[in-house]
Write an enzyme that holds these catalytic residues in place. Structure first.
Site, PDB file in Angstrom:
ATOM      1  N   ASP A  39       0.776  -1.250   0.000  1.00  0.00           N
ATOM      2  CA  ASP A  39       0.000   0.000   0.000  1.00  0.00           C
ATOM      3  C   ASP A  39       0.809   1.303   0.000  1.00  0.00           C
ATOM      4  OD1 ASP A  39      -1.503  -2.147   0.867  1.00  0.00           O
ATOM      5  OD2 ASP A  39      -2.076  -1.251   2.758  1.00  0.00           O
ATOM      6  N   GLU A 216     -10.280  -2.197   4.558  1.00  0.00           N
ATOM      7  CA  GLU A 216      -8.907  -1.745   4.811  1.00  0.00           C
ATOM      8  C   GLU A 216      -8.702  -0.355   4.201  1.00  0.00           C
ATOM      9  OE1 GLU A 216      -6.379  -5.842   4.953  1.00  0.00           O
ATOM     10  OE2 GLU A 216      -6.700  -5.093   2.939  1.00  0.00           O
TER      11      GLU A 216
HETATM   12  C1  FRU Z   1      -3.837  -3.585   2.813  1.00  0.00           C
HETATM   13  C2  FRU Z   1      -3.196  -4.068   4.102  1.00  0.00           C
HETATM   14  C3  FRU Z   1      -3.517  -3.110   5.233  1.00  0.00           C
HETATM   15  C4  FRU Z   1      -2.376  -3.330   6.179  1.00  0.00           C
HETATM   16  C5  FRU Z   1      -1.223  -3.567   5.230  1.00  0.00           C
HETATM   17  C6  FRU Z   1      -0.186  -4.519   5.742  1.00  0.00           C
HETATM   18  O1  FRU Z   1      -3.238  -4.057   1.664  1.00  0.00           O
HETATM   19  O2  FRU Z   1      -3.629  -5.377   4.398  1.00  0.00           O
HETATM   20  O3  FRU Z   1      -4.776  -3.298   5.824  1.00  0.00           O
HETATM   21  O4  FRU Z   1      -2.153  -2.222   7.015  1.00  0.00           O
HETATM   22  O5  FRU Z   1      -1.779  -4.081   4.046  1.00  0.00           O
HETATM   23  O6  FRU Z   1       0.931  -4.520   4.917  1.00  0.00           O
END
Ligand code: FRU
Length: 485
Positions: A39, A216
């Site tokens: 992300d 998320e």
């Molecule tokens: C989204 C996610 C978030 C988390 C991160 C972990 O892709 O699952 O919810 O903070 O990636 O790398």
């Protein structure tokens, strides 16, 4: 880009897995020089510099030991990778999961220590025991170096497993900071005056939106509609449960009073129907100088993100996009189109009408931006091919069926359920001036119709670069412009 490690004059590269191809690395989309990225995080603009932080594993090209990597750009297309901003150690609180960052212009946090306003990052600490809590980090040198707040976490875990990805904004009308947090398959809102003490105000989502997976990376921001009226947009990524399988981002439009969000529609809306635009959020800090709302997403999908064959590096960001509201059949919707920096950077290679059956050679070694005026021919089919046995992508648009199809079943690497036909309903009605725009860069294709009213983003891993585009089928000649980026 960060230099690769050099030892006694020899560049030491790990041995690529068989099948690895250098042409998969995009040229105008951010990718880390090596290792794993997911992300986008903490996107903040200060004094001409766009900061992009990202979920990063500095030790491997698969997900694990998550830090915040960092890159900067002044034009959103050329990125300079910076040293890691936030490491998972040594405080023992855990991995540095996703979150945002704000410019604290008025020093409400009291963290300022020089002339510059402090930058405050909000992120999730994910402990070894897999407990998630919200924490802060501060930069007093304009984003170059970061210190974690010594009293972390600022929001402890209340006994909920999925409790993460805080994104903070300044809410002008109520004069406080607002945090939106993903909690299970809903979001929670909090408010604060100083970014340190947070009070829960409301939850949203129990009876709205898609619920095929966990929510998320939410984001919340105002946008003006065509009449200049302010509306609030809430982005929420969901995994799995996306319209073409796995990860995707939904959005809601409604009202927000500083404490609670009230949607103005009941239907489920997707920002991008492609398989590979996830966890995208928008820039903070830009609104002081520019009223655009700029967005970047992660070009992958948890269904296969750890397996895609780039192997030395894994993960790329989308092209920066501007979000805007438009009205179609009475309803307000959210469009996402390439930011104007992309238009400003592109150089025209050729402009011509394409007849059905025509084939165009695509220049190698460049990111490409292709624009087709489809107004007169809303039933068409394009083939992008990478030479004999190199792989091909098919794109079909049918106004009659109201659908865009992107078929990557024969595009090259098709393991892990990757080889599929991606289908998108057209979110809006096509018209005489309708335009189909296709950005191709390395292993990514981003398709936009009418300034991003419909968007489809997808990865593909052909064994050679795409070298030709053929207009296989069309009702009439199609005016076409090819640009290099
Ligand atoms: C989204 C996610 C978030 C988390 C991160 C972990 O892709 O699952 O919810 O903070 O990636 O790398």
């Amino acid at each position: 880009m960060m230099d690769l490690e050099v030892e006694t004059g020899v560049v030491e590269l790990p041995q690529p897995e068989s099948g690895f191809r250098p042409h998969w690395r995009p040229k105008r989309h951010f990718t880390p020089a090596k290792n794993w990225m997911n992300d986008p995080n903490g996107m903040v603009y200060l004094e001409g510099v766009y900061h992009l932080f990202f979920q990063y594993n500095p030790g491997d090209s698969v997900w694990g030991d998550i830090h915040w990597g960092h890159a900067t750009s002044t034009d959103l297309l050329h990125w300079q990778e910076q040293p890691v901003a936030l490491a998972s150690e040594p405080d023992g609180l855990g991995y540095i999961f996703s979150g945002g960052a704000v410019v604290d212009w008025e020093n409400s946090s009291g963290f300022q220590s020089g002339d510059q306003p402090p930058l405050v990052a909000t992120f999730t600490h994910h402990s070894k025991e897999e407990v998630q809590a919200q924490s802060l980090a501060v930069s007093t040198d304009g984003g170059l170096s970061w210190d974690k707040y010594p009293h972390n976490p600022v929001i402890p875990n209340p006994g909920i497993k999925d409790f993460r990805d805080p994104k903070v904004i300044w809410h002008r009308d109520s004069g406080h900071w607002v945090m939106v947090l993903a909690v299970g398959d809903q979001v929670h809102f909090y408010r604060s005056r100083d970014l340190k003490d947070w009070v829960f105000t409301s939850g949203f989502g129990r009876t709205s939106g898609a619920h095929g997976g966990v929510w998320e990376c939410p984001d919340l921001f105002p946008l003006r509609d065509a009449d200049g009226e302010e509306r609030w947009c809430l982005l929420v990524s969901i995994n799995p449960g996306g319209p073409n399988g796995g990860s995707a981002t939904q959005y809601f439009i409604g009202g927000f009073d500083g404490e609670a969000f009230v949607p103005e529609h009941e239907d489920i809306r997707w920002l991008d129907y492609g398989t590979d635009n996830y966890a995208g959020v928008t820039w903070d800090g830009l609104q002081r100088v520019d009223d655009r709302r700029l967005f970047i997403g992660w070009m992958s999908n948890w269904q296969y993100a750890n397996k895609v064959p780039t192997s030395l590096w894994r993960g790329a960001m989308t092209i920066p996009r501007e979000l805007s509201l438009y009205r179609d059949k009475g309803a307000l919707r959210l469009a996402n189109a390439p930011a104007r920096e992309v238009d400003e950077a592109r150089r025209r290679v050729v402009s011509m009408p394409l007849q059905p059956g025509n084939s165009i050679a695509l220049p190698g070694n460049s990111a490409l931006d292709l624009v087709l005026k489809i107004g007169g021919a809303p039933e068409l089919e394009l083939e992008f091919s990478a030479g004999e046995n190199g792989g091909r992508l098919l794109l079909a648009l049918s106004a009659e069926r109201g659908a865009l199809l992107l078929d990557r079943r024969e595009s090259g690497w098709v393991e892990e359920g990757f080889g599929r036909e991606i289908s998108a309903p057209l979110a809006h009605a096509l018209h005489g001036e309708s335009e189909l725009r296709i950005l191709i860069d390395g292993s990514s294709v981003e398709v936009f119709i009418d300034d991003g009213r419909t968007a489809v983003t997808a990865l593909f891993f052909s064994s050679a670069p795409l070298s030709h585009m053929v207009l296989c089928r069309a009702d009439a000649a199609v005016p076409f412009v090819l640009y290099r980026l």
